[in-house]
Motif scaffolding. Structure first.
Motif, PDB file in Angstrom:
ATOM      1  N   LEU A 124       8.139   4.803  -2.298  1.00  0.00           N
ATOM      2  CA  LEU A 124       7.356   5.945  -2.785  1.00  0.00           C
ATOM      3  C   LEU A 124       7.930   7.280  -2.152  1.00  0.00           C
ATOM      4  N   LEU A 167       5.700   4.283   1.262  1.00  0.00           N
ATOM      5  CA  LEU A 167       6.280   5.449   1.910  1.00  0.00           C
ATOM      6  C   LEU A 167       7.324   5.305   2.937  1.00  0.00           C
ATOM      7  N   LEU A 168       6.983   4.287   3.978  1.00  0.00           N
ATOM      8  CA  LEU A 168       7.826   3.637   5.039  1.00  0.00           C
ATOM      9  C   LEU A 168       9.226   3.076   4.531  1.00  0.00           C
ATOM     10  N   THR A 211       0.795  -1.208  -0.002  1.00  0.00           N
ATOM     11  CA  THR A 211       0.015  -0.037   0.160  1.00  0.00           C
ATOM     12  C   THR A 211       0.977   1.393   0.059  1.00  0.00           C
ATOM     13  N   ASP A 212       0.352   2.348  -0.125  1.00  0.00           N
ATOM     14  CA  ASP A 212       0.855   3.854  -0.392  1.00  0.00           C
ATOM     15  C   ASP A 212       1.913   4.057   0.948  1.00  0.00           C
ATOM     16  N   PRO A 213       1.027   4.013   2.175  1.00  0.00           N
ATOM     17  CA  PRO A 213       1.837   4.208   3.345  1.00  0.00           C
ATOM     18  C   PRO A 213       3.013   3.200   3.700  1.00  0.00           C
ATOM     19  N   GLU A 214       2.983   1.863   3.317  1.00  0.00           N
ATOM     20  CA  GLU A 214       3.948   0.922   3.273  1.00  0.00           C
ATOM     21  C   GLU A 214       5.241   1.267   2.435  1.00  0.00           C
TER      22      GLU A 214
END
Lengths: 342, 342
Positions: free
Chosen positions: B173, B168-169, B163-166
């Motif tokens: 991304l 980013l972390l 996912t996007d938050p994963e």
């Protein structure tokens, strides 16, 4: 009896204070309205009239502005002229006195000729008023969008910056506020799932969402449009904050989102505290922090963290200026000028 | 002959690639259009049809999307459904195959039931295509708004985040791009008059203004609205950048503004370089950086700074995907699936 209307014409809010004077303030009323000048500058005159209509009349008007920075104008010269034109058209019979950053009034004609002398002078009005009441202080006015940190010593305003860029460089203007500030400009990383997650460089959430969720601001304080256009409720604020990490309120728990909000609030307090210490370092001895504005609660936390005595502006000047201190101050200063002339 | 239309439906841009396949690409055409879904989501279907009308017809459509993150939707579930609905209404006879982050296609019905499996899968399409062509690489796709950094090893996509938050972390991304990114989210201080000036937390200037002024992008590349609504010329870009420090183009010299632009560009290269090194550290041996996107020039600089061999995606896959690599990739992958099934 002297009656004066003070204006603080910003890019996102227009604020006014009417006061009646007989050697001191006899009556004070204030009014304000969100007005995004970059969306519809041609309606400024109408907005000014609608605010004035909420207050008793006054022929004498004192003016400060920050709207000239808005990108509705190609430059500040154009912005200052536009604001002065709008005032002249909205109030044909009024006597306009424009406050200069250096602390005195000038005419509209002179303001146009030397526009940088009157651009962004609202902090100077508050600071000059405050300097009449305390010999030493650090004024901290945290508004919806920006923060002014002004040292006062020996009853004099000790600001180093005159124009906005000079004030940014001096740390006297901090471009952070309690409501409109994009969270992506406050913090780069927030806690998430045990890590530190970079935030999305979008316009997803603002400071107001943080303080609404944390209970520092009420829905009534949230006077600007929200980033997603939905109402200022805790639920929608949480959804906006979830987008900061490219998530949504289904992927994150309430505690996840609260942790994000707390981290943003902490970053803002730390930023104000650092600026406060920088400005305070210029004073020879410790002075109290005098706080005002919608974000006074942030100023109190920052000052407390620095170990500064903290007082509300209202306690010092003896009237409650609400969140419109510069409008009250500029009206007050013009009333004094009228009295001295008389 | 297999004919496929690939979609990359973002929040600010919609991109499409049509291709004809006979065991390899026989013809390729692309089209795209800026479309700000948060302003007028109800017009998405019409936008999709207007883009498809520029390309030859294809009944078979491959879909990736990132638009579900836009705050037109309360959550990604709503966003994914909305995009799928818009496609179904716009192209009633089409066979829609939705690309999953894990690297395979699924039906619309399954995509709705497991929306996080298909949300923000565009990077995965490009990465899976690339993994067919090189055993080891770091894909760097810098678009208008975001950057994808995906390691490939032993011919496999080694992404950690789904996912996007994963993502980013994981540093896969990076929420920074070559056009739309608010400069206030790229840099906190810029050089000014011998000091370091904090930037205004407003929406005054974007990355596109920086690269327009520096000559890295042309006015034709500046496909989004500018912050002040004025045209993408060097003069207006300079005026927008001057506002970053609350100044204007009368207060600053051309050199002052160029120094601001160069500092922003440098900050963005440094940010991409740091992320590149972080992702590269996960590979057992050095791999080339494969760059694509509107911001490929930034990727090249960052990779060069890290001492990485740098190749254009087009040189690896043998076709020129322009700035729509995910749309080309998802069409290509679907054409292969058709071929395998046949």
């Amino acid at each position: 009896l002297i009656q004066v209307l003070g204006w603080d014409i910003g890019g996102a809010n227009v604020k006014a204070a009417w006061l009646e004077w007989d050697g001191g303030i006899r009556a004070l009323r204030t009014a304000s309205r969100p007005f995004e000048i970059w969306r519809r500058k041609e309606e400024l005159g109408e907005a000014l009239r609608s605010i004035a209509a909420k207050l008793p009349p006054a022929r004498s008007m004192a003016v400060t502005m920050t709207a000239e920075l808005a990108d509705a104008f190609r430059n500040k010269r154009e912005g200052v002229s536009f604001v002065l034109d709008s005032l002249a058209v909205a109030f044909p019979g009024a006597e306009l006195r424009i406050f200069k950053v250096e602390g005195a009034f000038t005419s509209s004609a002179e303001a146009r000729a030397d526009h940088l002398a009157v651009a962004a002078s609202n902090w100077a009005a508050t600071a000059h008023l405050l300097a009449q009441h305390v010999p030493a202080a650090i004024m901290v006015d945290i508004g919806s969008t920006t923060t002014d940190l002004i040292p006062i010593a020996a009853g004099r305003v000790m600001a180093r910056g005159r124009t906005d860029p000079e004030r940014l460089l001096a740390g006297e203007l901090l471009y952070t506020g309690a409501l409109r500030t994009n969270v992506a400009a406050i913090i780069q990383r927030v806690p998430l799932w045990g890590g530190e997650c970079p935030v999305a460089a979008e316009y997803f959430a603002i400071a107001g969402d943080v303080y609404l969720l944390l209970g520092d601001l009420s829905p009534q304080d949230y006077t600007c449009p929200s980033p997603d256009g939905r109402p200022p409720t805790a639920q929608f604020a949480a959804e906006r904050l979830a987008r900061l990490v490219c998530a949504d309120a289904e992927m994150l728990s309430r505690d996840d989102i609260l942790a994000v909000a707390r981290a943003v609030a902490e970053a803002q307090v730390a930023q104000v505290a650092a600026a406060l210490q920088r400005v305070a370092a210029r004073l020879e001895r410790q002075a109290p922090a005098i706080v005002t504005g919608l974000g006074a609660f942030i100023a109190r936390r920052a000052a407390g963290r620095c170990g500064f005595e903290t007082l509300d502006l209202s306690a010092i000047v003896g009237v409650e200026p609400g969140n419109v201190a510069p409008a009250v101050a500029v009206a007050w200063l013009l009333a004094q000028e009228h009295e001295h002339r008389a």
